[in-house]
Design a protein around this motif. Sequence first.
Motif, short mmCIF file in Angstrom:
data_model
loop_
_atom_site.label_atom_id
_atom_site.label_comp_id
_atom_site.label_asym_id
_atom_site.label_seq_id
_atom_site.Cartn_x
_atom_site.Cartn_y
_atom_site.Cartn_z
N ILE A 180 0.83 -1.21 0.00
CA ILE A 180 0.00 0.00 0.00
C ILE A 180 0.86 1.25 0.00
CG2 ILE A 180 -1.72 1.32 1.30
CD1 ILE A 180 -2.86 -1.34 2.27
N ASP A 181 1.90 1.26 0.80
CA ASP A 181 2.77 2.44 0.86
C ASP A 181 3.48 2.68 -0.47
OD1 ASP A 181 2.09 2.98 3.48
OD2 ASP A 181 3.74 1.78 4.31
N ARG A 184 1.04 4.10 -2.95
CA ARG A 184 0.74 5.49 -2.61
C ARG A 184 1.88 6.41 -3.06
NH1 ARG A 184 -0.69 4.78 2.67
NH2 ARG A 184 1.37 5.39 3.39
N ARG A 185 3.11 5.95 -2.86
CA ARG A 185 4.25 6.76 -3.32
C ARG A 185 4.28 6.85 -4.84
NH1 ARG A 185 6.88 3.83 0.81
NH2 ARG A 185 7.80 2.41 -0.74
N TYR A 187 1.89 7.01 -6.96
CA TYR A 187 0.95 7.99 -7.47
C TYR A 187 0.98 9.31 -6.71
CZ TYR A 187 -0.88 4.08 -10.16
OH TYR A 187 -1.00 3.02 -11.04
N LEU A 189 0.42 10.13 -3.47
CA LEU A 189 -0.81 10.34 -2.72
C LEU A 189 -0.52 10.47 -1.23
CD1 LEU A 189 -3.06 7.63 -4.45
CD2 LEU A 189 -2.76 10.04 -5.08
N GLU A 191 -1.42 9.89 2.89
CA GLU A 191 -1.72 8.65 3.61
C GLU A 191 -3.21 8.44 3.79
OE1 GLU A 191 -0.58 6.51 7.88
OE2 GLU A 191 0.55 8.24 7.16
N TYR A 193 -7.15 9.22 2.51
CA TYR A 193 -7.88 9.73 1.34
C TYR A 193 -9.19 8.96 1.11
CZ TYR A 193 -5.71 5.62 -0.86
OH TYR A 193 -5.30 4.33 -1.15
N THR A 251 -4.95 10.91 -10.60
CA THR A 251 -3.82 10.01 -10.86
C THR A 251 -3.62 9.72 -12.34
OG1 THR A 251 -5.13 7.97 -10.77
CG2 THR A 251 -4.28 8.86 -8.68
N LEU A 262 -4.86 0.58 -3.72
CA LEU A 262 -5.59 1.85 -3.65
C LEU A 262 -6.88 1.69 -2.86
CD1 LEU A 262 -5.15 3.33 -7.25
CD2 LEU A 262 -4.16 4.20 -5.12
N GLY A 265 -6.10 1.03 0.95
CA GLY A 265 -5.56 2.17 1.68
C GLY A 265 -6.52 3.32 1.85
#
Length: 364
Positions: A180-181, A184-185, A187, A189, A191, A193, A251, A262, A265
């Motif tokens: 997940i991390d 997120r990095r 795109y 984004l 933490e 959302y 994105t 996505l 998270g």
Amino acid sequence: MRLAIDASRTTTARVTGTERYAIQIIRELLRLNDQHEIALYFRHTPARDLFPADHILRPDAVTRRVIPFPRAWTHVRFAAALALHTPDLTWVPAHTLPFAFPGRAAVTVHDLGYRYFPDAHPAGQRAYLDLTTRTSARRAAVVLADSQATADDLTSFYRISPAKIRVIYPGVDAPRIGDIDAVRRKYRLPERYFLFLGTLQPRKNIARLVEAYGEWRNVHRADPAALVLAGGEGWLYDPAWTADKPGVYVTGYVDEADKGALYAGALGLVFPSLYEGFGFPVLEAMLCGCPVIASTTSSLPELCADAALLIDPFDVGAMAAAMTRLSDDPAVRDGLIERGRAQARRFTWESAARAALAAFESVG
């Protein structure tokens, strides 16, 4: 029975709902079929692992025919192949049968969104969709509809008899939840959302979603949660929907492999679409443990039942209030997550394929 299947959608580079439907239901049909001869017709050479022999119950009963053609493949090249091989039944898993071909036919109609939102399609595309869906549904001996909403639309708009329509819900695959991390990095984004996933176009109600997020943000000034719009720009996309809107991230097209992370998270999926023949994202999100806010329109209440917060998609205040329930009430979130997983597990490709085979056998 000798069954011909239009498998041209299965080799498309970018997979959307229609392509995913074709790939998965054909795979399951081949796994289950124990008595029929099946010919798959491709426009492009399929990858070797697309329909592997070890996943086919009777590999000797399956024929692959690659018939490339630059334009009008369905109405010219596919139609000519059907005239040559004369199957007992031809099935097209995406709206459009050839204009002329021998024998009986089945067709899957996913939605009639172009009838509700004509301006959301180029004029030529809209006219073609209307013509081919109408003629295909009338020509077919049996019509597979993705939802009761689509079945009702076929009867309402084209006077298709309910007796020849079979409502067969597609299956839904649980997206793989990766890192997940890392996603997120990738795109860029934050933490925390809210998520929308789908093509950014008018019938997805993006402008009202952004407005509802703005209302939620004004009330929750201490909460850094963003609104992530994940998906490519569609026809009539308006940059003004998101321009200079604090906290809104766009994105662009999202890789299939990243969707699970996505969903997992996110605070929740907000899916206020004005029309859906079958809303894959709401069920995918549920399988990933992501609570859902969805519209009270078209097929979405059928799919969600009591496992989502259902809102009037035209009511911005109601949408913002539902977002508040997700962000502020852990009990609401936990209840939706539990009910969502149970609801989404009802939609399997095996059950869809068994129902499709029964429909084919009833007319073939």
